[in-house]
Design an enzyme around this catalytic site. Structure first.
Site, mmCIF file in Angstrom:
data_model
loop_
_atom_site.group_PDB
_atom_site.id
_atom_site.type_symbol
_atom_site.label_atom_id
_atom_site.label_comp_id
_atom_site.label_asym_id
_atom_site.label_seq_id
_atom_site.Cartn_x
_atom_site.Cartn_y
_atom_site.Cartn_z
ATOM 1 N N LEU A 126 0.841 -1.202 0.000
ATOM 2 C CA LEU A 126 0.000 0.000 0.000
ATOM 3 C C LEU A 126 0.876 1.251 0.000
ATOM 4 O O LEU A 126 1.658 1.471 0.921
ATOM 5 C CB LEU A 126 -0.906 0.004 1.228
ATOM 6 C CG LEU A 126 -1.806 1.231 1.415
ATOM 7 C CD1 LEU A 126 -2.835 1.314 0.301
ATOM 8 C CD2 LEU A 126 -2.506 1.185 2.767
ATOM 9 N N HIS A 230 6.198 1.922 12.662
ATOM 10 C CA HIS A 230 6.788 3.181 12.206
ATOM 11 C C HIS A 230 5.746 4.287 12.360
ATOM 12 O O HIS A 230 4.552 4.057 12.114
ATOM 13 C CB HIS A 230 7.204 3.039 10.749
ATOM 14 C CG HIS A 230 8.066 4.134 10.235
ATOM 15 N ND1 HIS A 230 7.579 5.378 9.897
ATOM 16 C CD2 HIS A 230 9.415 4.174 10.001
ATOM 17 C CE1 HIS A 230 8.572 6.129 9.468
ATOM 18 N NE2 HIS A 230 9.692 5.437 9.517
#
Length: 338
Positions: A126, A230
């Site tokens: 993605l 992240h």
């Protein structure tokens, strides 16, 4: 109009640019033109073949701005991972060390190498260009995949997983990998990440520690990022959690980012999406929906206002939306509120 469609060979240049823009930690898109062409060829083959059960198919889609013809994002689904190449994870477990005589009881976390997700379907790859990170395009680019899965369940596993990008810095250095590199690999994180992306995974089995790793023996920096995402990945994780995905103690072997999973029938956009028959007319409503057709090779999805006629399982869409979806009056589409 913004649409999502299957990738094709002419998208190679755009996909190569996306691979560059996505940066470190995006293992599924290596900056390698030959390998990206192979990925596109696999996708074209997967979309065109008849399928009765999940196999080695890889479905790669692109988001296109039809006003400019530009490809502005990509998104994918792997039908069944680990059938050709081993699919590794660490599983977080616990070991108890106790002595009744000394009245000492210690619980220690461990990381054990495993292939537990072999055969699961994976949503992956993605990425959305900065220029189009608006108007719910990111949500659309993620969620439309669940409508595709719902419409074609025979092509996918009952278990759907997603690997979340773990913690690394701007140069691609991972605190977790730094510890593994020092003790086992002698190879930096971007190199290991790239080798995995191009399918050269033998080094994992050859060099990875064969026995469970005691977490408390890792550096403090490595321990702190286990099962963490992240910062840029937090929105994607929140979206998947809202869909019903949850952590089951599996983390990536390179950056220790979490893998989340769900049974296909427990995914919100799968079980709450509706199949409706198309009526083409003026749309009075402003409610925004994700809409896709029921095709595979000619799959199309978009987000647009529509009018829903629940009792008759009908949906009113504009002629422009019908054209974008390549549907006519009487055809079936699948929808979910966005």
């Amino acid at each position: 109009m913004i649409i999502v469609r299957p990738i094709k060979t002419s998208d190679l240049k755009a996909l190569y640019q996306i691979a560059i823009d996505s940066g470190h930690g995006f293992t599924s898109l290596p900056v390698n033109e030959q390998l990206l062409q192979q990925r596109i060829s696999l996708a074209e083959e997967s979309f065109s073949k008849e399928v009765s059960q999940a196999g080695k198919e890889g479905y790669l889609f692109v988001m296109e701005d039809t006003e400019t013809g530009d490809v502005v994002g990509t998104s994918g689904i792997e039908a069944a991972v680990g059938l050709d190449d081993a699919f590794y994870h660490y599983h977080l477990g616990k070991v108890v060390h106790s002595s009744r005589e000394l009245n000492i009881y210690n619980t220690v976390e461990t990381l054990s190498l495993c292939n537990d997700y072999t055969g699961a379907s994976e949503i992956c790859t993605l990425f959305l260009s900065n220029s189009h990170r608006k108007n719910n395009n990111g949500r659309f680019l993620s969620r439309f995949r669940f409508l595709f899965i719902a419409e074609h369940k025979e092509r996918f596993s009952d278990t759907i997983i997603a690997e979340m990008r773990g913690v690394s810095d701007n140069e691609g250095r991972s605190p977790f990998w730094n510890w593994l590199e020092e003790h086992f690999f002698s190879m930096d994180f971007p190199t290991a990440d790239y080798l995995t992306g191009i399918g050269k995974k033998e080094f994992i089995a050859e060099l990875m520690p064969k026995y469970p790793i005691y977490v408390n023996l890792l550096s403090k920096e490595a321990q702190d990022v286990i099962d963490k995402v992240h910062p840029q990945t937090v929105p994607a994780l929140r979206l998947l959690e809202a869909e019903g995905f949850a952590r089951r103690g599996y983390v990536d072997i390179f950056d220790a980012g979490p893998t989340v999973e769900s049974n296909v029938n427990n995914i919100r956009s799968v079980n709450q999406s509706k199949r409706c028959q198309v009526i083409i007319d003026e749309v009075q409503s402003t409610d925004n929906y994700i809409i896709c057709n029921s095709k595979v090779e000619d799959f199309r999805a978009t987000q647009a206002p529509l009018s829903l006629r629940d009792t008759a399982n009908q949906v009113v869409i504009s002629q422009a939306v019908a054209d974008a979806l390549m549907v006519s009056a009487g055809d079936w589409v699948r929808i979910i509120s966005n």
